[in-house]
Design a protein around this motif. Structure first.
Motif, PDB file in Angstrom:
ATOM      1  N   SER A   1       0.822  -1.212   0.000  1.00  0.00           N
ATOM      2  CA  SER A   1       0.000   0.000   0.000  1.00  0.00           C
ATOM      3  C   SER A   1       0.853   1.257   0.000  1.00  0.00           C
ATOM      4  CB  SER A   1      -0.925   0.000   1.215  1.00  0.00           C
ATOM      5  OG  SER A   1      -1.798  -1.103   1.144  1.00  0.00           O
ATOM      6  N   VAL A   2       1.961   1.226   0.704  1.00  0.00           N
ATOM      7  CA  VAL A   2       2.856   2.388   0.747  1.00  0.00           C
ATOM      8  C   VAL A   2       3.592   2.551  -0.587  1.00  0.00           C
ATOM      9  CG1 VAL A   2       4.959   3.271   1.828  1.00  0.00           C
ATOM     10  CG2 VAL A   2       3.137   2.334   3.243  1.00  0.00           C
ATOM     11  N   GLN A   3       4.005   1.439  -1.173  1.00  0.00           N
ATOM     12  CA  GLN A   3       4.819   1.483  -2.390  1.00  0.00           C
ATOM     13  C   GLN A   3       4.042   1.903  -3.634  1.00  0.00           C
ATOM     14  OE1 GLN A   3       8.074   1.167  -2.467  1.00  0.00           O
ATOM     15  NE2 GLN A   3       8.218   0.675  -0.315  1.00  0.00           N
ATOM     16  N   ILE A   4       2.727   1.790  -3.612  1.00  0.00           N
ATOM     17  CA  ILE A   4       1.960   2.067  -4.832  1.00  0.00           C
ATOM     18  C   ILE A   4       1.365   3.467  -4.871  1.00  0.00           C
ATOM     19  CG2 ILE A   4       1.396  -0.367  -5.129  1.00  0.00           C
ATOM     20  CD1 ILE A   4      -1.594   0.934  -4.503  1.00  0.00           C
ATOM     21  N   MET A   5       1.761   4.326  -3.967  1.00  0.00           N
ATOM     22  CA  MET A   5       1.210   5.688  -3.932  1.00  0.00           C
ATOM     23  C   MET A   5       1.278   6.405  -5.289  1.00  0.00           C
ATOM     24  SD  MET A   5      -0.193   6.176  -1.162  1.00  0.00           S
ATOM     25  CE  MET A   5      -0.260   5.839   0.559  1.00  0.00           C
ATOM     26  N   PRO A   6       2.350   6.266  -6.066  1.00  0.00           N
ATOM     27  CA  PRO A   6       2.400   6.967  -7.358  1.00  0.00           C
ATOM     28  C   PRO A   6       1.435   6.408  -8.423  1.00  0.00           C
ATOM     29  CG  PRO A   6       4.609   6.377  -6.611  1.00  0.00           C
ATOM     30  CD  PRO A   6       3.636   5.680  -5.725  1.00  0.00           C
ATOM     31  N   PHE A   7       0.752   5.297  -8.126  1.00  0.00           N
ATOM     32  CA  PHE A   7      -0.160   4.663  -9.085  1.00  0.00           C
ATOM     33  C   PHE A   7      -1.260   5.620  -9.534  1.00  0.00           C
ATOM     34  CE2 PHE A   7      -3.829   1.580  -9.702  1.00  0.00           C
ATOM     35  CZ  PHE A   7      -3.438   1.183 -10.961  1.00  0.00           C
ATOM     36  N   ALA A   8      -1.830   6.361  -8.601  1.00  0.00           N
ATOM     37  CA  ALA A   8      -2.920   7.289  -8.930  1.00  0.00           C
ATOM     38  C   ALA A   8      -2.447   8.423  -9.826  1.00  0.00           C
ATOM     39  CB  ALA A   8      -3.531   7.859  -7.657  1.00  0.00           C
ATOM     40  N   GLU A   9      -1.140   8.668  -9.832  1.00  0.00           N
ATOM     41  CA  GLU A   9      -0.573   9.731 -10.657  1.00  0.00           C
ATOM     42  C   GLU A   9      -0.086   9.222 -12.009  1.00  0.00           C
ATOM     43  OE1 GLU A   9       2.536  11.196  -8.191  1.00  0.00           O
ATOM     44  OE2 GLU A   9       1.174  11.601  -6.528  1.00  0.00           O
ATOM     45  N   GLY A  10      -0.321   7.944 -12.285  1.00  0.00           N
ATOM     46  CA  GLY A  10       0.069   7.387 -13.572  1.00  0.00           C
ATOM     47  C   GLY A  10       1.519   6.963 -13.665  1.00  0.00           C
ATOM     48  N   LYS A  11       2.217   6.892 -12.560  1.00  0.00           N
ATOM     49  CA  LYS A  11       3.641   6.542 -12.561  1.00  0.00           C
ATOM     50  C   LYS A  11       3.808   5.033 -12.395  1.00  0.00           C
ATOM     51  CE  LYS A  11       4.798  11.054 -10.744  1.00  0.00           C
ATOM     52  NZ  LYS A  11       5.261  11.821  -9.595  1.00  0.00           N
ATOM     53  N   ILE A  12       3.361   4.307 -13.406  1.00  0.00           N
ATOM     54  CA  ILE A  12       3.354   2.842 -13.370  1.00  0.00           C
ATOM     55  C   ILE A  12       4.764   2.277 -13.235  1.00  0.00           C
ATOM     56  CG2 ILE A  12       2.772   0.778 -14.699  1.00  0.00           C
ATOM     57  CD1 ILE A  12       0.337   2.118 -13.683  1.00  0.00           C
TER      58      ILE A  12
ATOM     59  N   ILE B   1       6.022  -0.295 -10.347  1.00  0.00           N
ATOM     60  CA  ILE B   1       6.549  -1.635 -10.638  1.00  0.00           C
ATOM     61  C   ILE B   1       7.920  -1.814 -10.009  1.00  0.00           C
ATOM     62  CG2 ILE B   1       7.363  -3.131 -12.498  1.00  0.00           C
ATOM     63  CD1 ILE B   1       4.967  -2.037 -14.148  1.00  0.00           C
ATOM     64  N   GLU B   2       8.760  -0.790 -10.096  1.00  0.00           N
ATOM     65  CA  GLU B   2      10.064  -0.856  -9.444  1.00  0.00           C
ATOM     66  C   GLU B   2       9.905  -0.993  -7.930  1.00  0.00           C
ATOM     67  OE1 GLU B   2      12.544   2.443 -10.570  1.00  0.00           O
ATOM     68  OE2 GLU B   2      12.232   2.058 -12.699  1.00  0.00           O
ATOM     69  N   ASN B   3       8.979  -0.234  -7.361  1.00  0.00           N
ATOM     70  CA  ASN B   3       8.772  -0.264  -5.914  1.00  0.00           C
ATOM     71  C   ASN B   3       8.322  -1.630  -5.416  1.00  0.00           C
ATOM     72  OD1 ASN B   3       9.401   2.447  -5.877  1.00  0.00           O
ATOM     73  ND2 ASN B   3       7.327   3.140  -5.488  1.00  0.00           N
ATOM     74  N   ILE B   4       7.419  -2.265  -6.135  1.00  0.00           N
ATOM     75  CA  ILE B   4       6.898  -3.548  -5.652  1.00  0.00           C
ATOM     76  C   ILE B   4       7.693  -4.736  -6.173  1.00  0.00           C
ATOM     77  CG2 ILE B   4       4.564  -2.698  -5.232  1.00  0.00           C
ATOM     78  CD1 ILE B   4       3.704  -3.986  -7.818  1.00  0.00           C
ATOM     79  N   GLY B   5       8.695  -4.459  -6.985  1.00  0.00           N
ATOM     80  CA  GLY B   5       9.551  -5.538  -7.485  1.00  0.00           C
ATOM     81  C   GLY B   5      10.197  -6.334  -6.372  1.00  0.00           C
ATOM     82  N   VAL B   6      10.555  -5.671  -5.291  1.00  0.00           N
ATOM     83  CA  VAL B   6      11.180  -6.356  -4.155  1.00  0.00           C
ATOM     84  C   VAL B   6      10.195  -7.332  -3.526  1.00  0.00           C
ATOM     85  CG1 VAL B   6      12.191  -6.008  -1.860  1.00  0.00           C
ATOM     86  CG2 VAL B   6      12.745  -4.447  -3.718  1.00  0.00           C
ATOM     87  N   LEU B   7       8.952  -6.921  -3.401  1.00  0.00           N
ATOM     88  CA  LEU B   7       7.942  -7.817  -2.831  1.00  0.00           C
ATOM     89  C   LEU B   7       7.779  -9.053  -3.703  1.00  0.00           C
ATOM     90  CD1 LEU B   7       5.184  -5.262  -1.789  1.00  0.00           C
ATOM     91  CD2 LEU B   7       6.880  -6.345  -0.321  1.00  0.00           C
ATOM     92  N   ASN B   8       7.759  -8.846  -5.010  1.00  0.00           N
ATOM     93  CA  ASN B   8       7.614  -9.971  -5.930  1.00  0.00           C
ATOM     94  C   ASN B   8       8.833 -10.896  -5.869  1.00  0.00           C
ATOM     95  OD1 ASN B   8       5.136  -9.073  -6.799  1.00  0.00           O
ATOM     96  ND2 ASN B   8       5.973  -7.955  -8.516  1.00  0.00           N
TER      97      ASN B   8
ATOM     98  N   LEU C   1     -10.241   6.298  -1.125  1.00  0.00           N
ATOM     99  CA  LEU C   1      -9.675   6.176  -2.464  1.00  0.00           C
ATOM    100  C   LEU C   1      -8.377   5.370  -2.496  1.00  0.00           C
ATOM    101  CD1 LEU C   1     -10.179   7.023  -5.384  1.00  0.00           C
ATOM    102  CD2 LEU C   1      -8.958   9.146  -4.901  1.00  0.00           C
ATOM    103  N   GLU C   2      -7.514   5.554  -1.495  1.00  0.00           N
ATOM    104  CA  GLU C   2      -6.234   4.836  -1.468  1.00  0.00           C
ATOM    105  C   GLU C   2      -6.444   3.327  -1.448  1.00  0.00           C
ATOM    106  OE1 GLU C   2      -7.035   7.155   0.996  1.00  0.00           O
ATOM    107  OE2 GLU C   2      -6.056   8.830  -0.014  1.00  0.00           O
TER     108      GLU C   2
ATOM    109  N   LEU D   1      -4.743  -2.360  -8.180  1.00  0.00           N
ATOM    110  CA  LEU D   1      -3.447  -2.873  -8.615  1.00  0.00           C
ATOM    111  C   LEU D   1      -3.275  -4.341  -8.248  1.00  0.00           C
ATOM    112  CD1 LEU D   1      -0.920  -2.164 -10.147  1.00  0.00           C
ATOM    113  CD2 LEU D   1       0.116  -1.447  -8.000  1.00  0.00           C
ATOM    114  N   ALA D   2      -3.753  -4.720  -7.071  1.00  0.00           N
ATOM    115  CA  ALA D   2      -3.681  -6.131  -6.671  1.00  0.00           C
ATOM    116  C   ALA D   2      -4.506  -6.998  -7.620  1.00  0.00           C
ATOM    117  CB  ALA D   2      -4.163  -6.304  -5.231  1.00  0.00           C
ATOM    118  N   GLN D   3      -5.687  -6.531  -7.987  1.00  0.00           N
ATOM    119  CA  GLN D   3      -6.527  -7.293  -8.923  1.00  0.00           C
ATOM    120  C   GLN D   3      -5.897  -7.336 -10.309  1.00  0.00           C
ATOM    121  OE1 GLN D   3     -10.078  -4.966  -8.313  1.00  0.00           O
ATOM    122  NE2 GLN D   3     -10.984  -6.490  -6.941  1.00  0.00           N
ATOM    123  N   ALA D   4      -5.302  -6.238 -10.731  1.00  0.00           N
ATOM    124  CA  ALA D   4      -4.659  -6.202 -12.047  1.00  0.00           C
ATOM    125  C   ALA D   4      -3.485  -7.182 -12.099  1.00  0.00           C
ATOM    126  CB  ALA D   4      -4.180  -4.790 -12.367  1.00  0.00           C
ATOM    127  N   MET D   5      -2.706  -7.224 -11.042  1.00  0.00           N
ATOM    128  CA  MET D   5      -1.547  -8.118 -11.017  1.00  0.00           C
ATOM    129  C   MET D   5      -1.952  -9.583 -10.964  1.00  0.00           C
ATOM    130  SD  MET D   5       1.058  -5.926  -8.634  1.00  0.00           S
ATOM    131  CE  MET D   5       2.386  -7.128  -8.770  1.00  0.00           C
TER     132      MET D   5
END
Length: 164
Positions: free
Chosen positions: A23-34, A38-45, A72-73, A80-84
């Motif tokens: 949830s913390v790593q995906i903050m830029p998602f709403a701003e279109g910074k995909i 992806i880089e942020n959550i790469g570590v989790l993956n 909204l958050e 994003l979780a559903q998309a992944m």
């Protein structure tokens, strides 16, 4: 006189759980910074190649949204979780909710349009693209998505105009 004990060891805070990290790593998602997301959550993956944490994000977000349906958050995390996990139908519903709450955000409409195209719904995608296009912060990808929508509808003239 106050005596200070200098032998105290600092307490190490525990690592955040994966749902919170996501949830913390995906903050830029709403701003279109995909790419940044992806880089942020790469570590989790990397540490969870099965991506079980995505199911946990989905369950936690849905539960929290039951008590606070306007957060909204949480919707962005859920989307994003559903998309992944390529859960298209629930993702479409989540994106519809996002566009209701974040109607001025062109990226929200663009995400909805993209998933509609992915789900072979070019007419509905075009509606979302037209709304996104009217926004001041319209993403540059709109022209390409509009061309794809036109091509999927076999509107070759409009497709040609979009790619020019």
């Amino acid at each position: 006189m106050v005596k200070i004990n200098h032998n105290l060891n600092p307490i190490v805070a525990p690592e955040l759980d994966w749902v919170t990290q996501f949830s913390v790593q995906i903050m830029p998602f709403a701003e279109g910074k995909i790419n940044q997301v992806i880089e942020n959550i790469g570590v989790l993956n990397f540490y969870d190649p099965i991506k079980d944490y995505l199911k946990q994000v989905e369950i936690a977000s849905n539960f929290r949204l039951q008590t606070n349906p306007n957060q909204l958050e949480l919707y962005y995390s859920l989307a994003l979780a559903q998309a992944m996990q390529t859960k298209v139908k629930p993702l479409l519903q989540t994106l519809e909710n996002i566009t209701k709450l974040d109607a001025q955000n062109a990226y929200a409409w663009t995400y909805l349009a993209f998933v509609r195209l992915y789900n072979f719904q070019p007419k509905q995608a075009e509606i979302a693209l037209n709304i996104a296009e009217k926004s001041e912060n319209a993403p540059p990808e709109l022209k390409t998505l509009k061309a794809i929508s036109s091509l999927m509808q076999l509107n070759l003239l409009k497709f040609w105009q979009e790619i020019k």
